[in-house]
Design an enzyme around this catalytic site. Structure first.
Site, PDB file in Angstrom:
ATOM      1  CD  GLU A 138       9.307  -5.279  -3.381  1.00  0.00           C
ATOM      2  OE1 GLU A 138       8.463  -5.998  -3.490  1.00  0.00           O
ATOM      3  OE2 GLU A 138       9.797  -4.593  -2.400  1.00  0.00           O
ATOM      4  CD  GLU A 285       7.978  -0.316  -0.105  1.00  0.00           C
ATOM      5  OE1 GLU A 285       7.850  -1.344   0.054  1.00  0.00           O
ATOM      6  OE2 GLU A 285       7.055  -0.329  -1.348  1.00  0.00           O
TER       7      GLU A 285
END
Length: 469
Positions: A138, A285
């Protein structure tokens, strides 16, 4: 799971309609075929392994535990040498990661990138089946100052793989937060945050050119928490919906029965809006916390169990998404262990399926979805009442099973452990299970004229322990 992973979602807007409208996916067959070529032969459910855990088991014990749990795909947040060594000859497929703090060195030097590949890939492959490298985590939303380093790091690592002739076997990508996608519902109107186009455009070119996936971290939990009153809990948990509660994209008339599918299709539409139709979405995820503080009332064991169990079944059902019914994205659950060393809020330490000592936080109910995760109750079944059965029919069955059926009904008598809640459905479920277990779970012993069903979810509650346990 860091707080930075919280997607900054725009509010979902729903169209509620009572009649189901037939619709077709808009993608071309050629694009679908190109995407499917990039995937494993079948969609899979993998699991993330974070290491912010006190008393974490050794690498050898961890790999043995993974084998016992029938886990076939894992993702690491680094390239732990002990784990990679222990994985040798197990056939467990692993994604290794470049931590964010190593991007500068790798993105600035081809020599450093080649050294990283040599140390973390070549040293273990092919005995350890490394399938992909996740470059950073991220980056655009957690360390935006490192964004200019992302593509140089990816390209340098790819060149190093080419030099080792491993570029066809090992893919390279980078996981993104869902917040890089704006206006996420309806999916057909979604687009990437324009602030990051200078990175996303070359990234998608790279992924398309190399047949690598777009890695996305998708959490319906956060979508629900940010849009309570707009996004129903049932939609977030994959629970069955009536047509009137389905989310409908007004532009495509595609029906969405769960939030995750809408998030995946938002990614596909965002790529399509940039003229990329041949890159698969890999959900790196997804999960649901089992415990939270007073501001996190929906972080419960029941919701975590429901979400993860239904997610596993959804992936292994291979039903795809409304836009791409032909393509089912594989998903990595977040996560294997509760990371008790994580900072508050409470939910941050409670995303795991297991505690560090390997005991399950809760028992998944994934019967019929293959052998994945032996912590479920697949080998232990119970007999309970089906929903929607009228009380008169239930009472007649209860009278038979506790009488001529000779089940042990002592625990549902007044004052005993299973008397409460005092209703015929609860009492009948206990009695049915008593009879079912007495008969050795034989075929036909859980029917009672069509009003009972078997389940792998333990119906015990409080001090009331069902006979099947």
């Amino acid at each position: 799971m860091a707080l930075s992973k919280l997607p900054l979602y725009s509010v979902f807007f729903f169209l509620y309609i009572s009649l189901s409208i037939s619709s077709q996916a808009l993608s071309s067959k050629i694009a679908v075929a190109q995407i499917k070529d990039q995937q494993d032969n079948e969609p899979f459910v993998g699991i993330n392994i974070g290491e912010d855990v006190s008393n974490l088991m050794s690498a050898t014990e961890l790999v043995s535990f993974l084998q016992f749990q029938k886990v076939t795909h894992i993702k690491l947040y680094d390239a732990d040498p002990d784990i990679l060594k222990a994985l040798a000859k197990t056939k467990i497929r692993v994604i290794i990661s470049v931590p964010n703090n190593q991007l500068l060195a790798i993105g600035s030097s081809n020599t450093t990138a080649a050294s990283w590949i040599g140390k973390n890939v070549v040293a273990y492959y092919p005995q350890t089946v490394i399938t992909a490298i996740a470059v950073g985590d991220e980056v655009l939303t957690t360390v935006p100052s490192s964004a200019p380093l992302l593509m140089p790091a990816i390209e340098s690592l790819y060149s190093a793989l080419v030099a080792e002739n491993l570029h066809n076997q090992i893919k390279i990508s980078t996981p993104h937060s869902a917040s890089i996608i704006l206006d996420s519902f309806p999916p057909s109107q979604s687009f990437f945050n324009q602030s990051w186009i200078s990175v996303i455009q070359p990234l998608l070119h790279f992924l398309s050119r190399t047949g690598s996936p777009l890695m996305m971290n998708f959490y319906p939990y956060y979508v629900f928490m940010q849009n309570k009153g707009v996004v129903p809990l049932d939609n977030s948990l994959f629970k069955p919906l009536t047509p009137s509660k389905e989310m409908v994209d007004p532009n495509t008339l595609l029906h969405y029965t769960n939030v995750l599918d809408a998030m995946v299709d938002a990614a596909y539409f965002s790529m399509k809006n940039m003229n990329f139709t041949d890159v698969v979405v890999l959900v790196t995820e997804s999960g649901w916390p089992s415990k939270g503080d007073s501001k996190e009332p929906y972080a419960t064991i029941d919701n975590a169990d429901t979400y993860n169990s239904n997610l596993i079944k959804h992936v292994l059902d291979r039903s795809g998404t409304p836009l791409h019914p032909e393509i089912t994205s594989s998903v990595y659950l977040y996560e294997l262990f509760n990371e008790d060393l994580r900072s508050p809020p409470v939910s941050e330490a409670n995303w795991g399926l297991f505690y560090a000592n390997s005991t399950p936080v809760y028992l998944l109910h994934v019967s019929g979805s293959g052998t994945f995760l032996a912590n479920d109750t697949t080998n232990q079944t119970y007999c309970i009442v089906m929903d929607g059965v009228d009380s008169k029919t239930l009472q007649a069955a209860l009278d038979w099973v506790c009488g001529p059926g000779r089940a042990n009904c002592s625990e549902i008598q007044p004052g005993e452990n299973c008397y409460q809640p005092n209703n015929v459905k609860n009492h009948a479920s206990y009695a049915f299970d008593s009879y079912y277990q007495k008969e050795g779970r034989a075929s036909g012993s859980c029917d009672f004229k069509g009003i009972a069903m078997t389940t792998t979810t333990d119906p015990s509650h409080g001090s009331c322990i069902f006979p099947g346990r």
